[in-house]
Design a protein around this motif. Structure first.
Motif, short mmCIF file in Angstrom:
data_model
loop_
_atom_site.label_atom_id
_atom_site.label_comp_id
_atom_site.label_asym_id
_atom_site.label_seq_id
_atom_site.Cartn_x
_atom_site.Cartn_y
_atom_site.Cartn_z
N ASN A 56 43.11 -30.40 97.03
CA ASN A 56 44.16 -30.17 98.03
C ASN A 56 43.64 -30.26 99.46
O ASN A 56 44.39 -30.02 100.42
N ASP A 57 42.37 -30.66 99.63
CA ASP A 57 41.83 -30.88 100.97
C ASP A 57 42.44 -32.12 101.61
O ASP A 57 42.72 -33.12 100.93
N LYS A 58 42.61 -32.06 102.92
CA LYS A 58 43.02 -33.21 103.72
C LYS A 58 41.76 -33.94 104.16
O LYS A 58 40.85 -33.33 104.73
N VAL A 59 41.69 -35.26 103.92
CA VAL A 59 40.46 -36.01 104.23
C VAL A 59 40.79 -37.29 104.99
O VAL A 59 41.89 -37.83 104.91
N LEU A 60 39.79 -37.77 105.70
CA LEU A 60 39.91 -38.96 106.54
C LEU A 60 38.98 -40.04 106.01
O LEU A 60 37.79 -39.80 105.78
N GLN A 61 39.50 -41.26 105.82
CA GLN A 61 38.70 -42.40 105.39
C GLN A 61 37.96 -42.98 106.60
O GLN A 61 38.54 -43.14 107.68
N LEU A 62 36.67 -43.32 106.42
CA LEU A 62 35.83 -43.76 107.55
C LEU A 62 35.54 -45.25 107.55
O LEU A 62 35.08 -45.78 108.57
N ILE A 63 35.74 -45.94 106.43
CA ILE A 63 35.46 -47.37 106.38
C ILE A 63 36.60 -48.11 105.67
O ILE A 63 37.41 -47.49 104.97
N ASN A 64 36.63 -49.42 105.85
CA ASN A 64 37.63 -50.25 105.16
C ASN A 64 37.18 -50.55 103.73
O ASN A 64 36.03 -50.96 103.51
N ILE A 65 38.08 -50.36 102.76
CA ILE A 65 37.84 -50.80 101.38
C ILE A 65 39.10 -51.54 100.94
O ILE A 65 39.98 -50.99 100.28
N PRO A 66 39.24 -52.82 101.35
CA PRO A 66 40.47 -53.56 101.07
C PRO A 66 40.83 -53.63 99.60
O PRO A 66 42.00 -53.62 99.24
#
Length: 738
Positions: free
Chosen positions: A596-606
């Protein structure tokens, strides 16, 4: 002394493309006390390997570890194959799957004739194989070639690891150069930096210095200069450099003076190698120079191409107004018409000026005017971020994509599947959030499109520039070469909405009554020391009012410090998602990820349709005891897109309760809260604050020091990037007019 185990490789459990292996190993001997109880038992091991053959004997250097999830393992840092020395071992080796077509009878004959030194004798002189009865030329070649390749690759891997390369890097190097590895490295070890993107100059240079590896000083300084130029470009966002800053950077790294004339001669060599372009007193990396040239040429072509004309365009626009119930203002009408008629146009404006509404109108009219059955065939809606592309899709009803996904970006090779040799055939290209695009990405986008296009570029001139080199939108607009429609009138905003007005005040450096609470705006005044207390209180109020923390966003200018993002994320996690026996957790370094944590993606993974800046929620954490991979799996929900992460992937995410303003670009949130403090001073400047407050759609809360906010608004001294795209475009325009 090295800690080792010796034994037999039994089988693999998992193997990644990078060479990372989890497998089973039967221990025969060890110098580690803890391992004594495992002698003659099979254990699990992990590590990076070039090649492992079942039932071969190996010497593993490493350490035993007790993994909290997977139990006892041996972590292999280095390894050697133990060549079989007794008759039975050699026969078994030659009968293995490694030697195609060699059976037990032939293998036994080889050892009977050549003895227990058979393997070395064959490597030294393959003709000895013809001493063996019934040996054919084909089988002799198979035995010799397989043995040489097996021995050669292993020796090269050992050579690289003894130099100081990790097993992972050794595999990258060997797979690049194969049998020529040692020759290439002894000739110029710095060639690795050019040929293998994952291995950078400082790592190679450190190995050279530690091992006293003999190398031509000119080769070292040339590689250093190229690295320093790349590093300066990456940090500054400039598209070119001057000789003084390159000289300073190189001397600082080397820790001695090399002479300006000598450096100039080195750069001339880099120019001859095709790595650097010199134009007067400007020094470019070749790929950036080429990218800018290509962009200018494409713009020049679009400007010279005959424009489109449509009959009854004004009447069709009026019909669209009636159908949609929207009355466009004069600026918006001009933007829509020019976008449909021109081959290239720029639409710029702040929040609330109707950019998204205009995109929808352009798409609708283009579809009707060109009698398209499926607008997705001819129209491409693109943005640098996943959230911005999703916003375009929701507003138009058409599919939209990030630029990287549209171009079929391959992360491993940093290449694009859609390119000048395999272009996309869309005809109307609308790109939003153009201020975030750097010169290299724009070049790749334009390469991936045919000449038969109309290009609509949309963005906010006053937002932060791209992370990568260049100031694309600013240079395009300032050049006055391309038609620009600036939207200044607020569109469909409530009369008591202050956020767009505040954005305009910041842009114009003319703050009004920003301390008075409005319906959609509050400034909670407090000292820097009390920001955390007030932020806690604000967050608890949101929870009491049943706001879902997934629908609003807190952001700040900096990561470090007591009021920085890293510290505040830990505090906010305890508020929004406290420890609970019903929630699974996984510790990664000093960070705890929790369901249930809110997380931020740091790189592109198309490939996973997830991109830098995307925000998701951890929906599930599964122990390795219950997964096929045998590793912990963390499943993150990005707006319905479920993406699975393993521990090795967790460097690609951060907690997202509070994010940087830079990472917020391309996104919008109903509610935005921002701490403001003098402790952020080096990051307090107008464009950053403007970008932050314009992320809010319905409510904006500032918490902290009014003086720090005013300082940021008045400070227009952010680092000005060196780029000559503007001048190049203007030169292009002069040539067109001539």
């Amino acid at each position: 002394m090295e800690n080792y185990i010796v034994g037999t490789y039994k089988q693999k459990i998992f193997q990644a493309d990078s060479g990372y292996v989890i497998g089973l190993f039967k221990v025969k001997d060890s110098d580690i006390e803890l391992m004594r109880e495992y002698v003659n038992k099979t254990i699990t091991f992990t590590g990076y390997f070039h090649e492992l053959n079942e039932n071969d004997n190996y010497y593993f250097v490493g350490e035993p570890v007790i993994h909290p999830k997977y139990g006892f393992q041996f972590n292999v840092l280095n390894y050697e194959r133990v060549k079989p020395e007794d008759k039975d071992g050699i026969v078994e080796f030659l009968c293995s799957d490694l030697f195609k077509g060699v059976g037990e009878k032939l293998a036994t004959n080889v050892v009977d004739v050549l003895g227990e030194d058979a393997l070395n004798r064959i490597i030294d002189d393959k003709s000895v194989l013809f001493l063996v009865p019934k040996m054919t030329i084909k089988k002799a070649e198979t035995i010799y070639n397989t043995l040489v390749k097996y021995e050669e690759s292993h020796k090269i891997i050992v050579y690289l690891t003894e130099l100081g390369f990790s097993m992972r890097d050794a595999l990258l190097i060997y797979n690049t150069y194969k049998k020529n590895t040692i020759m290439i490295l002894e000739n110029n070890i710095y060639r690795i930096v050019d040929d293998i993107e994952e291995i950078r100059f400082p790592k190679v240079d450190s190995i050279v210095n530690q091992k006293n590896f003999g190398v031509d000083p000119d080769l070292r300084i040339k590689a250093c200069t190229n690295y320093i130029m790349q590093d300066l470009i990456f940090k500054s966002g400039d598209t070119y450099l001057n000789i003084e800053e390159i000289y300073s950077g190189v001397c600082d790294y080397l820790e001695y003076e090399i002479g300006l004339e000598y450096l100039d001669s080195i750069i001339v060599e880099l120019n001859a190698d095709g790595k650097v372009m010199i134009v007067g007193d400007k020094y470019y990396l070749q790929d950036i120079y080429d990218a800018q040239y290509n962009v200018v040429e494409k713009i020049k072509y679009l400007l010279s191409k005959e424009k489109k004309t449509y009959k009854n365009l004004n009447s069709k626009l009026e019909a669209l107004e009636k159908e949609s119930g929207i009355q466009y203002n004069s600026q918006q009408k001009e933007a829509i018409i020019k976008a449909l008629e021109n081959n290239i146009v720029i639409i710029t404006g702040g929040p609330g000026t109707g950019k998204t509404t205009i995109i929808k109108a352009i798409v609708s009219l283009y579809t009707e005017l060109n009698k398209l059955r499926d607008a997705n065939d001819d129209i491409a809606l693109l943005a640098p971020t996943g959230r911005a592309s999703k916003r375009m899709s929701e507003s138009t009803g058409l599919g939209a994509s990030t630029i990287h996904r549209f171009l079929k970006w391959n992360r491993e090779g940093n290449t694009f599947g859609v390119n000048e040799y395999n272009p996309d055939f869309s005809k109307l290209i609308i790109v939003d959030e153009v201020s975030m695009i750097d010169i290299l990405l724009l070049d790749n986008l334009l390469k991936g499109l045919t000449n038969n296009i109309q290009l609509v570029l949309v963005g906010d001139y006053n937002q932060l520039p791209s992370v990568g080199p260049g100031t694309i939108l600013k240079d395009f607009i300032d050049s006055k070469v391309i038609d620009v429609i600036e939207l200044t009138l607020l569109y469909r905003q409530k009369q008591d909405s202050y956020i767009p007005e505040l954005a305009r005040e910041i842009k114009d450096d003319n703050l009004g009554d920003y301390l008075t609470t409005k319906n959609d705006y509050t400034f909670l005044k407090c000292s820097s020391n009390n920001i955390i207390i007030n932020l806690r209180s604000f967050c608890h109020q949101l929870l009491e009012k049943n706001y879902d923390y997934k629908t609003f966003q807190i952001m700040a200018p900096m990561y470090a410090g007591i009021n920085g993002i890293d510290n505040l994320n830990k505090i906010l996690q305890d508020i929004f998602n406290p420890k609970d026996s019903t929630k699974n957790e996984y510790k990664y370094g000093d960070v705890i990820f929790r369901e249930n944590d809110k997380v931020l993606q740091l790189i592109n993974i198309p490939d996973e349709n997830v991109f830098n800046g995307d925000i998701g929620i951890i929906s599930n954490i599964r122990s390795g005891n219950y997964t096929k991979s045998g590793k912990t799996e963390i499943i993150i929900d990005f707006d319905g897109n479920l993406v699975t992460y393993q521990p090795k992937d967790l460097g690609n995410i951060k907690h997202g309760y509070i994010i940087s303003i830079h990472k917020s670009q391309g996104s919008e949130f109903d509610i935005v809260a921002m701490p403001i403090s003098h402790t952020y001073q080096r990051m307090l400047y107008r464009k950053l604050i403007y970008t932050g407050i314009t992320r809010a759609k319905k409510k904006l809360i500032l918490i902290g020091e009014p003086e720090a906010f005013a300082y940021a608004v008045h400070n227009n001294n952010e680092q000005q990037r060196k780029t000559d795209l503007l001048e190049s475009l203007q030169d292009c325009c002069i040539n067109l007019n001539n």
